[in-house]
Design a protein around this motif. Structure first.
Motif, PDB file in Angstrom:
ATOM      1  N   ALA A 265       0.861  -1.192   0.000  1.00 28.48           N
ATOM      2  CA  ALA A 265       0.000   0.000   0.000  1.00 28.48           C
ATOM      3  C   ALA A 265       0.891   1.233   0.000  1.00 28.48           C
ATOM      4  O   ALA A 265       0.886   2.017   0.945  1.00 28.48           O
ATOM      5  CB  ALA A 265      -0.935  -0.010   1.205  1.00 28.48           C
ATOM      6  N   PRO A 266       1.674   1.435  -1.087  1.00 26.84           N
ATOM      7  CA  PRO A 266       2.658   2.521  -1.096  1.00 26.84           C
ATOM      8  C   PRO A 266       2.013   3.900  -1.178  1.00 26.84           C
ATOM      9  O   PRO A 266       0.888   4.060  -1.652  1.00 26.84           O
ATOM     10  CB  PRO A 266       3.473   2.224  -2.366  1.00 26.84           C
ATOM     11  N   ALA A 267       2.751   4.887  -0.702  1.00 27.26           N
ATOM     12  CA  ALA A 267       2.382   6.302  -0.855  1.00 27.26           C
ATOM     13  C   ALA A 267       0.975   6.595  -0.346  1.00 27.26           C
ATOM     14  O   ALA A 267       0.214   7.315  -0.982  1.00 27.26           O
ATOM     15  CB  ALA A 267       2.520   6.720  -2.318  1.00 27.26           C
ATOM     16  N   THR A 268       0.637   6.051   0.790  1.00 30.42           N
ATOM     17  CA  THR A 268      -0.671   6.193   1.465  1.00 30.42           C
ATOM     18  C   THR A 268      -1.813   5.572   0.675  1.00 30.42           C
ATOM     19  O   THR A 268      -2.988   5.796   0.969  1.00 30.42           O
ATOM     20  CB  THR A 268      -1.041   7.668   1.798  1.00 30.42           C
ATOM     21  N   GLY A 269      -1.500   4.788  -0.372  1.00 30.05           N
ATOM     22  CA  GLY A 269      -2.543   4.146  -1.171  1.00 30.05           C
ATOM     23  C   GLY A 269      -3.218   3.024  -0.410  1.00 30.05           C
ATOM     24  O   GLY A 269      -2.791   2.601   0.662  1.00 30.05           O
ATOM     25  N   GLY A 270      -4.287   2.520  -0.995  1.00 30.29           N
ATOM     26  CA  GLY A 270      -5.028   1.414  -0.398  1.00 30.29           C
ATOM     27  C   GLY A 270      -6.000   1.891   0.661  1.00 30.29           C
ATOM     28  O   GLY A 270      -5.971   3.047   1.103  1.00 30.29           O
ATOM     29  N   ASN A 271      -6.865   0.992   1.068  1.00 28.90           N
ATOM     30  CA  ASN A 271      -7.809   1.273   2.148  1.00 28.90           C
ATOM     31  C   ASN A 271      -8.308  -0.035   2.728  1.00 28.90           C
ATOM     32  O   ASN A 271      -8.412  -1.043   2.021  1.00 28.90           O
ATOM     33  CB  ASN A 271      -8.974   2.153   1.678  1.00 28.90           C
ATOM     34  N   MET A 272      -8.602  -0.036   4.013  1.00 25.02           N
ATOM     35  CA  MET A 272      -8.975  -1.239   4.736  1.00 25.02           C
ATOM     36  C   MET A 272     -10.213  -0.950   5.580  1.00 25.02           C
ATOM     37  O   MET A 272     -10.376   0.170   6.088  1.00 25.02           O
ATOM     38  CB  MET A 272      -7.839  -1.703   5.658  1.00 25.02           C
ATOM     39  N   SER A 273     -11.050  -1.963   5.745  1.00 24.10           N
ATOM     40  CA  SER A 273     -12.257  -1.738   6.546  1.00 24.10           C
ATOM     41  C   SER A 273     -12.662  -2.992   7.300  1.00 24.10           C
ATOM     42  O   SER A 273     -12.219  -4.106   6.993  1.00 24.10           O
ATOM     43  CB  SER A 273     -13.415  -1.271   5.650  1.00 24.10           C
TER      44      SER A 273
END
Length: 203
Positions: free
Chosen positions: A22-30
């Motif tokens: 999840a580089p450079a603040t990318g991605g998301n989790m829930s």
């Protein structure tokens, strides 16, 4: 006080961050709380350094965060999955190199995998001879339009583990954080194998 079950998701985020998924603040989790609410990572946060305070409580029906804050831009994809599949308890969206590149190589609407022993890391897979089907959708900056596209597909076809967005990455889920994490690791391994296979077949 933060929602205590988020601790397992925070651990998963740090594990994801340590792998550069999840580089450079990318991605998301829930994480699903109940039928009406989920907790999702705030936008612009380094996923490898998240704490439970970095998640926002969101209404699944409206994508609204009642307490304020800016949830991930892709909140609508997470809430879609929670609406479509009541058994989904956690969703992980990552930007791995394998998932991102493979999603652009695949021209078909579905990536089919078979013959890999590691398919058994996925719930319901009992043999390398079974088929794993991972849908591949065109990326779209209009999250509502993208959610509509995925929703229409999901109403007619099984979506067991995850899907790819072309040039974007992988979104996967499980009944809980541990299963979502296992599906992520298993799919990432399978994608890496498939990438290597396709490269070697060109030599």
């Amino acid at each position: 006080m933060p929602y205590q079950p988020l601790n397992a998701l925070v651990d998963a985020c740090r594990w994801i961050g340590a792998r550069g998924w999840a580089p450079a603040t990318g991605g998301n989790m829930s994480l699903r709380e109940d039928s009406d609410h989920c907790w999702i990572s705030q936008s612009g946060k380094d996923k490898g350094n998240l704490t439970a305070d970095d998640f926002l409580r969101v209404e699944i029906a409206t994508n609204r965060a009642p307490c304020g804050g800016r949830p991930s831009a892709e909140t609508g994809l997470h809430t879609l999955l929670y609406r479509l599949w009541p058994e989904a308890g956690a969703v992980l969206h990552v930007h791995t190199v394998n998932a991102t590149v493979l999603s652009r190589v695949i021209r078909e609407p579905v990536l089919e995998l078979t013959g890999y022993e590691m398919q058994k890391s996925l719930r319901g897979q009992q043999s390398h001879q079974q088929r794993v089907a991972i849908p591949v959708f065109d990326n779209d900056q209009d999250i509502d339009a993208l959610a509509g596209q995925i929703g229409r597909y999901g109403e007619q076809h099984p979506l067991h583990y995850g899907f790819l967005l072309r040039g974007h990455g992988l979104t996967c889920w499980g009944r809980n954080v541990d299963e979502a994490r296992r599906h992520l690791e298993g799919l990432e391994f399978l994608f890496h194998c498939e990438m290597q296979r396709r490269l070697l077949e060109r030599v």
